[in-house]
Design a protein around this motif. Structure first.
Motif, PDB file in Angstrom:
ATOM      1  N   GLU A 257       4.529  22.403 -14.292  1.00  7.03           N
ATOM      2  CA  GLU A 257       5.273  22.499 -15.407  1.00  7.03           C
ATOM      3  C   GLU A 257       6.615  21.748 -15.431  1.00  7.03           C
ATOM      4  N   PRO A 258       7.161  21.036 -16.439  1.00  3.21           N
ATOM      5  CA  PRO A 258       6.312  20.673 -17.486  1.00  3.21           C
ATOM      6  C   PRO A 258       5.152  19.585 -17.448  1.00  3.21           C
ATOM      7  N   VAL A 259       4.073  19.540 -18.122  1.00  5.31           N
ATOM      8  CA  VAL A 259       3.014  18.771 -17.932  1.00  5.31           C
ATOM      9  C   VAL A 259       3.008  17.936 -19.296  1.00  5.31           C
ATOM     10  N   ARG A 260       2.447  16.689 -19.122  1.00  4.64           N
ATOM     11  CA  ARG A 260       2.108  15.886 -20.231  1.00  4.64           C
ATOM     12  C   ARG A 260       1.043  15.014 -19.932  1.00  4.64           C
ATOM     13  N   ALA A 261      -0.063  15.159 -20.750  1.00  2.00           N
ATOM     14  CA  ALA A 261      -1.127  14.417 -20.589  1.00  2.00           C
ATOM     15  C   ALA A 261      -1.552  13.372 -21.746  1.00  2.00           C
ATOM     16  N   PHE A 262      -2.240  12.341 -21.490  1.00  2.00           N
ATOM     17  CA  PHE A 262      -2.302  11.180 -22.315  1.00  2.00           C
ATOM     18  C   PHE A 262      -3.901  10.590 -22.271  1.00  2.00           C
ATOM     19  N   TYR A 263      -4.523  10.558 -23.495  1.00  2.00           N
ATOM     20  CA  TYR A 263      -5.787   9.664 -23.655  1.00  2.00           C
ATOM     21  C   TYR A 263      -5.570   8.214 -23.641  1.00  2.00           C
ATOM     22  N   THR A 264      -6.201   7.392 -22.793  1.00  2.00           N
ATOM     23  CA  THR A 264      -6.059   6.096 -22.748  1.00  2.00           C
ATOM     24  C   THR A 264      -7.326   5.394 -22.182  1.00  2.00           C
ATOM     25  N   ASP A 265      -7.381   4.000 -22.447  1.00  2.00           N
ATOM     26  CA  ASP A 265      -8.358   3.227 -21.833  1.00  2.00           C
ATOM     27  C   ASP A 265      -7.846   2.340 -20.737  1.00  2.00           C
ATOM     28  N   MET A 266      -6.660   2.224 -20.433  1.00  5.13           N
ATOM     29  CA  MET A 266      -6.011   1.233 -19.504  1.00  5.13           C
ATOM     30  C   MET A 266      -6.471   1.491 -18.213  1.00  5.13           C
ATOM     31  N   GLU A 267      -6.386   0.229 -17.459  1.00  3.10           N
ATOM     32  CA  GLU A 267      -6.715   0.376 -16.302  1.00  3.10           C
ATOM     33  C   GLU A 267      -5.814   1.382 -15.167  1.00  3.10           C
ATOM     34  N   ILE A 268      -6.372   1.992 -14.587  1.00  5.09           N
ATOM     35  CA  ILE A 268      -5.386   2.920 -13.728  1.00  5.09           C
ATOM     36  C   ILE A 268      -5.662   2.578 -12.069  1.00  5.09           C
ATOM     37  N   PRO A 269      -4.512   2.092 -11.373  1.00  4.05           N
ATOM     38  CA  PRO A 269      -4.699   1.902 -10.032  1.00  4.05           C
ATOM     39  C   PRO A 269      -5.080   2.772  -9.021  1.00  4.05           C
ATOM     40  N   LYS A 270      -6.049   2.395  -7.955  1.00  2.00           N
ATOM     41  CA  LYS A 270      -6.496   3.537  -7.255  1.00  2.00           C
ATOM     42  C   LYS A 270      -5.508   4.019  -6.360  1.00  2.00           C
ATOM     43  N   GLU A 271      -4.684   3.083  -5.911  1.00  4.39           N
ATOM     44  CA  GLU A 271      -3.523   3.299  -5.106  1.00  4.39           C
ATOM     45  C   GLU A 271      -2.725   4.212  -5.453  1.00  4.39           C
ATOM     46  N   THR A 272      -2.285   5.482  -4.796  1.00  2.27           N
ATOM     47  CA  THR A 272      -1.596   6.401  -5.168  1.00  2.27           C
ATOM     48  C   THR A 272      -0.082   6.136  -5.672  1.00  2.27           C
ATOM     49  N   SER A 273       0.504   5.382  -4.954  1.00  2.00           N
ATOM     50  CA  SER A 273       1.949   4.882  -5.408  1.00  2.00           C
ATOM     51  C   SER A 273       1.771   4.135  -6.591  1.00  2.00           C
ATOM     52  N   LYS A 274       1.002   3.499  -6.809  1.00  3.03           N
ATOM     53  CA  LYS A 274       0.936   2.400  -7.984  1.00  3.03           C
ATOM     54  C   LYS A 274       0.575   3.245  -9.240  1.00  3.03           C
ATOM     55  N   ARG A 275      -0.521   4.276  -8.905  1.00  2.45           N
ATOM     56  CA  ARG A 275      -0.753   5.023 -10.047  1.00  2.45           C
ATOM     57  C   ARG A 275       0.498   5.879 -10.507  1.00  2.45           C
ATOM     58  N   ASP A 276       1.120   6.358  -9.791  1.00  2.00           N
ATOM     59  CA  ASP A 276       2.245   7.273  -9.995  1.00  2.00           C
ATOM     60  C   ASP A 276       3.061   6.432 -10.702  1.00  2.00           C
ATOM     61  N   LYS A 277       3.644   5.171 -10.272  1.00  2.00           N
ATOM     62  CA  LYS A 277       4.368   4.082 -10.908  1.00  2.00           C
ATOM     63  C   LYS A 277       3.879   4.041 -12.404  1.00  2.00           C
ATOM     64  N   LEU A 278       2.829   3.673 -12.576  1.00  2.00           N
ATOM     65  CA  LEU A 278       2.323   3.407 -13.973  1.00  2.00           C
ATOM     66  C   LEU A 278       2.307   4.573 -14.898  1.00  2.00           C
ATOM     67  N   ILE A 279       1.866   5.586 -14.435  1.00  2.00           N
ATOM     68  CA  ILE A 279       1.856   6.922 -15.302  1.00  2.00           C
ATOM     69  C   ILE A 279       3.406   7.612 -15.496  1.00  2.00           C
ATOM     70  N   THR A 280       3.972   7.258 -14.494  1.00  2.00           N
ATOM     71  CA  THR A 280       5.661   7.777 -14.691  1.00  2.00           C
ATOM     72  C   THR A 280       6.155   6.767 -15.971  1.00  2.00           C
ATOM     73  N   LYS A 281       5.900   5.557 -15.917  1.00  2.00           N
ATOM     74  CA  LYS A 281       6.095   4.481 -16.557  1.00  2.00           C
ATOM     75  C   LYS A 281       5.800   5.000 -18.345  1.00  2.00           C
ATOM     76  N   VAL A 282       4.426   5.274 -18.216  1.00  2.00           N
ATOM     77  CA  VAL A 282       3.925   5.617 -19.769  1.00  2.00           C
ATOM     78  C   VAL A 282       4.623   6.612 -20.039  1.00  2.00           C
ATOM     79  N   ASN A 283       4.979   7.898 -19.282  1.00  2.00           N
ATOM     80  CA  ASN A 283       5.541   8.998 -19.640  1.00  2.00           C
ATOM     81  C   ASN A 283       6.748   8.808 -20.287  1.00  2.00           C
TER      82      ASN A 283
END
Length: 319
Positions: A257-283
């Motif tokens: 917590e705090p948690v935020r979640a989003f529905y989307t159809d964007m491509e999410i990278p499999k590599e953890t660091s790249k995934r973290d970077k993208l989702i952090t940017k979306v937030n």
């Protein structure tokens, strides 16, 4: 002056019948009436003490033309104004493409006649409007307002807004608030802003929804991390709708917590660091969506479209 000219050029109000009057005076009449708490039809009673009204539209003329409009004509008129203003803003270099935008509903009070039993109203008697607004930090701009007969119209209005917007400008992120997760909402986003939309998800991970996608996402989410739930409902939509999650906690915290979640159809990278970077940017981008909330709060609490007319086209024109 440029903005005033754009508005005047796109307002008709039977211009051929009012050639001796300055159409731009319409803006002054509304501004004066709002500032002094006067009726549009009665503004001349006090305004003539401070202004030369010989070339201004009379209150009775304005009223006659407004009541004679169809609601579709009001929508068309202000769609033209919004397109012209958007073209001007983009040409000025104030904001550059691609842009970020958000869609939401707001209920505006109406203390005039027709307070009860009217279509186009919320349960508490407010008039419900849909709005698409830019969330660029350098620009306050709403790409139109649309009066809704019921909330069920919101997806159709969303499609029309997005169609008009994407014909003029590229969109890098389109954001919707909680509750806009209906199938038709998502279909509109996939049709006009594919791979570039997010919808903030409602937390249904209570005892009733303990097996929900949100509950599973929360269970997988580490403090300070991100995660993805693939195929989060809407099984027959293509591409598949995902649920992505972000934890705002410190990595050493006991809970995410705090948690935020989003529905989307964007491509999410499999590599953890790249995934973290993208989702952090979306937030972070979604945080900028909060920029439109003060405008909506002002509309809800400070703005009144009171009028002696109970006709929706008049209310729509006032807004």
């Amino acid at each position: 002056e440029d903005f005033i000219q754009i508005v005047v050029e796109n307002i008709s109000l039977h211009r051929d019948e009012n050639k001796s009057r300055e159409l731009r005076s319409l803006l002054g009449v509304f501004a004066y009436a709002a500032r002094h708490g006067e009726s549009i039809t009665d503004y001349e009673r006090t305004a003539h003490h401070a202004f030369d009204l010989r070339s201004a539209l009379s209150g009775s003329t304005i009223w006659t033309h407004l009541e004679g409009l169809h609601r579709w004509k009001v929508n068309e008129m202000f769609d033209d104004i919004n397109r012209a203003l958007l073209k001007y803003v983009l040409g000025s270099g104030v904001v550059s493409e691609p842009i970020m935008a958000s869609y939401d509903l707001t209920d505006v009070q109406s203390l005039g006649s027709g307070a009860d039993g009217q279509a186009f109203k919320s349960e508490d008697g407010r008039w419900r409007f849909a709005s698409l607004a830019f969330t660029d930090p350098d620009l306050d701009f709403s790409f139109g307002l649309r009066l809704l007969k019921s909330e069920s119209q919101r997806a159709r209005v969303l499609k029309n807004f997005l169609r008009s917007l994407t014909e003029m400008v590229d969109v890098k992120r389109f954001m919707l608030d909680r509750g806009f997760d209906g199938r038709e909402d998502i279909e509109a986003c996939q049709a006009f802003v594919p791979n570039d939309w997010v919808i903030c998800a409602q937390d249904d991970s209570n005892s009733v929804g303990k097996n929900s996608d949100y509950a599973r996402l929360r269970a997988d989410l580490e403090p300070g991390g991100t995660t993805v739930q693939k195929n989060a409902g809407y099984a027959d939509l293509t591409p598949a709708v995902k649920l992505i999650g972000y934890s705002g906690a410190d990595e050493q915290a006991d809970t995410p917590e705090p948690v935020r979640a989003f529905y989307t159809d964007m491509e999410i990278p499999k590599e953890t660091s790249k995934r973290d970077k993208l989702i952090t940017k979306v937030n972070f981008q979604y945080n900028q969506r909060a920029k439109i909330e003060p405008v909506f709060r002002m509309a809800k609490n400070k703005f009144d479209i009171a009028t002696d007319s109970d006709k929706p086209q008049v209310k729509a024109f006032y807004v």
